[in-house]
Design a protein around this motif. Structure first.
Motif, PDB file in Angstrom:
ATOM      1  N   GLN A 174       5.946   5.187  -1.666  1.00 36.77           N
ATOM      2  CA  GLN A 174       5.662   6.552  -1.236  1.00 36.77           C
ATOM      3  C   GLN A 174       6.296   6.848   0.133  1.00 36.77           C
ATOM      4  O   GLN A 174       6.555   7.992   0.463  1.00 36.77           O
ATOM      5  CB  GLN A 174       4.147   6.775  -1.123  1.00 36.77           C
ATOM      6  N   ARG A 175       6.531   5.792   0.884  1.00 38.82           N
ATOM      7  CA  ARG A 175       7.030   5.949   2.249  1.00 38.82           C
ATOM      8  C   ARG A 175       7.948   4.772   2.585  1.00 38.82           C
ATOM      9  O   ARG A 175       7.706   3.644   2.142  1.00 38.82           O
ATOM     10  CB  ARG A 175       5.864   6.009   3.236  1.00 38.82           C
ATOM     11  N   ALA A 195       0.822  -1.223   0.000  1.00 35.96           N
ATOM     12  CA  ALA A 195       0.000   0.000   0.000  1.00 35.96           C
ATOM     13  C   ALA A 195       0.848   1.262   0.000  1.00 35.96           C
ATOM     14  O   ALA A 195       0.587   2.224   0.723  1.00 35.96           O
ATOM     15  CB  ALA A 195      -0.938   0.005   1.209  1.00 35.96           C
ATOM     16  N   GLY A 196       1.901   1.255  -0.825  1.00 40.06           N
ATOM     17  CA  GLY A 196       2.764   2.428  -0.964  1.00 40.06           C
ATOM     18  C   GLY A 196       3.839   2.557   0.083  1.00 40.06           C
ATOM     19  O   GLY A 196       4.625   3.521   0.055  1.00 40.06           O
ATOM     20  N   VAL A 197       3.909   1.619   1.023  1.00 42.72           N
ATOM     21  CA  VAL A 197       4.896   1.695   2.105  1.00 42.72           C
ATOM     22  C   VAL A 197       5.902   0.562   1.973  1.00 42.72           C
ATOM     23  O   VAL A 197       5.517  -0.613   1.877  1.00 42.72           O
ATOM     24  CB  VAL A 197       4.215   1.628   3.485  1.00 42.72           C
ATOM     25  N   LEU A 198       7.187   0.913   1.961  1.00 44.44           N
ATOM     26  CA  LEU A 198       8.243  -0.089   1.999  1.00 44.44           C
ATOM     27  C   LEU A 198       8.401  -0.545   3.441  1.00 44.44           C
ATOM     28  O   LEU A 198       8.802   0.235   4.314  1.00 44.44           O
ATOM     29  CB  LEU A 198       9.560   0.496   1.459  1.00 44.44           C
ATOM     30  N   GLN A 199       8.075  -1.780   3.688  1.00 41.57           N
ATOM     31  CA  GLN A 199       8.118  -2.327   5.053  1.00 41.57           C
ATOM     32  C   GLN A 199       9.539  -2.809   5.361  1.00 41.57           C
ATOM     33  O   GLN A 199       9.813  -3.992   5.508  1.00 41.57           O
ATOM     34  CB  GLN A 199       7.123  -3.480   5.185  1.00 41.57           C
ATOM     35  N   GLY A 200      10.430  -1.873   5.452  1.00 40.36           N
ATOM     36  CA  GLY A 200      11.822  -2.190   5.717  1.00 40.36           C
ATOM     37  C   GLY A 200      12.701  -1.003   5.380  1.00 40.36           C
ATOM     38  O   GLY A 200      12.241   0.145   5.359  1.00 40.36           O
ATOM     39  N   GLU A 230      10.743   7.391   7.195  1.00 44.41           N
ATOM     40  CA  GLU A 230      10.346   7.527   8.605  1.00 44.41           C
ATOM     41  C   GLU A 230      11.532   7.352   9.544  1.00 44.41           C
ATOM     42  O   GLU A 230      11.585   7.967  10.610  1.00 44.41           O
ATOM     43  CB  GLU A 230       9.260   6.499   8.935  1.00 44.41           C
ATOM     44  N   GLY A 231      12.477   6.491   9.187  1.00 42.71           N
ATOM     45  CA  GLY A 231      13.658   6.279  10.020  1.00 42.71           C
ATOM     46  C   GLY A 231      14.730   7.321   9.738  1.00 42.71           C
ATOM     47  O   GLY A 231      14.456   8.396   9.209  1.00 42.71           O
ATOM     48  N   GLY A 232      15.954   6.970  10.085  1.00 40.88           N
ATOM     49  CA  GLY A 232      17.069   7.886   9.868  1.00 40.88           C
ATOM     50  C   GLY A 232      17.971   7.420   8.748  1.00 40.88           C
ATOM     51  O   GLY A 232      17.616   6.541   7.955  1.00 40.88           O
TER      52      GLY A 232
END
Length: 436
Positions: A157-158, A122-127, A216-218
């Motif tokens: 997207q994220r 859903a547009g989010v890279l889970q990692g 979202e992370g660094g």
């Protein structure tokens, strides 16, 4: 890191990360024009050079710190301290250009690899998003924008995790991977663009999308890529020929440092350049690939020899020195404000106490005349003006060429000058040889 490695180790390392190692191009054997002892000096040219040196001496400059070498084919036309290595500033980039060409060839492209440690949902890279650089010296805002748009096309997207930087990734000429990584993070997301990125975006074709990839992370650094990694994108740099042209026209120090490190470091550059120029190793002494620092020393004779070696190498690719170095009267950059005779192909060099100019001058009487002028003293402005006047006087003596020889004209069909960097999407279309 690559600066600490030899060329063979670099090739092995490239193979380990899934990149075909560069084919080392053999150095063409020296020709008579590079012979250490040339005869048939031109008395009139020699007198003009002596007058030039006398004028500098009258202004307080030490004659022993000025080097001049001028030749045409097998004729030595003028020589002053020509075999003495002197601080040469950005003439060092001639050596870096030569060895880079020998190592990779003008068509070579550096590849930055991008992969993911998790699925896209859903547009989010889970990692994490992992970026592995291998020496691209011109990854700038435009490349980050292009990469961000490519990631958007893959559905990202994220990024839930971190932006992980592996290897020799540079951006906006920043070699520190932490700094480069944070710049990339900004560039991937138009909402966080600084003014510089906005400015560069305005130069892109109308309608270019504004990327939105939020991390979202660094930003984290890693010595090697994760074991479980899905290749997403390969970013191909501009061809080496165009990279070198950009580097030399604007005398970009960071690009030169990156290229020198990638071929094995300053000592490798110095050794191979001296061999190609057919001069003793002592005439090319380098501590870096850019010319920053007076410890970089090159003889005027060696500078001419390196330029000639580049010309010989490029012939098989239907390219000339004018395709890699600025041309007076044509290019912007370091020659733009100079009064060097039109159609002269030249490289400048400047430190606070060094001014140098080397290249090739098209003439009627002697054809292509190779020259190198290295001046040391505290008045760079005067040196530049006197160098230009010297070349103008020599051209008056020899006559201007009705048309520069083919060897001094840029190739009108040079595909490298019109090439663009590009992204290759690997997700759902992996290549036969994986990137990581």
């Amino acid at each position: 890191m690559l600066e600490l490695l030899g060329a063979g180790v670099v090739s092995l390392w490239l193979e380990m990360v899934g990149i075909d190692p560069p084919t080392l191009q053999p150095t063409n054997p020296p020709t008579p024009e590079n012979a250490l002892f040339l005869e048939h000096s031109d008395p009139e040219a020699a007198a003009t050079v002596q007058q030039y040196l006398k004028q500098l001496a009258q202004k307080g400059f030490v004659e022993a710190e000025q080097g001049v070498w001028i030749q045409s084919k097998d004729q030595l036309l003028a020589n002053q301290q020509g075999s003495i290595p002197l601080p040469a500033a950005s003439l060092t980039k001639i050596a870096t250009s030569l060895v880079a060409l020998q190592t990779w060839g003008p068509q070579y492209q550096f590849i930055t690899h991008v992969g993911a440690t998790g699925p896209i949902q859903a547009g989010v890279l889970q990692g994490d998003l992992v970026v592995q650089g291998v020496g691209d010296p011109l990854f700038v805002w435009e490349e980050a924008i292009q990469l961000g748009n490519t990631l958007n096309r893959t559905g990202i997207q994220r990024i839930k995790g971190d932006l992980v930087i592996v290897g020799g990734f540079t951006m906006n000429y920043e070699a520190d991977p932490s700094v480069a990584g944070n710049l990339l993070r900004e560039g991937l997301n138009a909402d966080t663009w600084p003014e510089a990125a906005q400015t560069q975006y305005s130069t892109l074709p109308t309608g270019t999308p504004r990327p939105h990839v939020v991390t979202e992370g660094g930003v984290k650094l890693a010595a090697t890529p994760p074991a479980q990694l899905t290749p997403l994108v390969r970013h191909h740099s501009l061809p080496l020929a165009e990279l070198l042209r950009q580097m030399n026209i604007y005398s970009n120090n960071a690009m030169a440092e990156t290229l020198a490190a990638s071929v094995g470091g300053a000592q490798v550059v110095a050794q191979r350049a001296a061999i190609a120029a057919a001069v003793p190793q002592s005439e090319v002494q380098l501590i870096n690939g850019s010319g920053l620092g007076t410890e970089n020393r090159i003889s005027s004779r060696a500078a001419c020899g390196m330029f000639q070696a580049i010309e010989r190498y490029l012939k098989s690719y239907q390219l000339t020195t004018a395709d890699l170095f600025p041309v007076a009267g044509r290019d912007r950059g370091t020659l733009e404000a100079r009064k060097v005779p039109a159609a002269t192909v030249a490289k400048t060099g400047t430190l606070w106490n060094v001014s140098a100019l080397a290249g090739v001058l098209p003439t009627r009487d002697h054809g292509s005349v190779w020259f190198s002028i290295i001046n040391r003293g505290s008045d760079v402005t005067t040196f530049r003006a006197e160098q230009d006047i010297l070349l103008q006087k020599l051209l008056q003596q020899w006559g201007g060429a009705a048309q520069p020889s083919v060897q001094l004209q840029p190739d009108p069909d040079n595909v490298f000058s019109n090439a663009a960097s590009r992204n290759q999407i690997l997700l759902n279309n992996p290549p036969a040889k994986q990137s990581f």
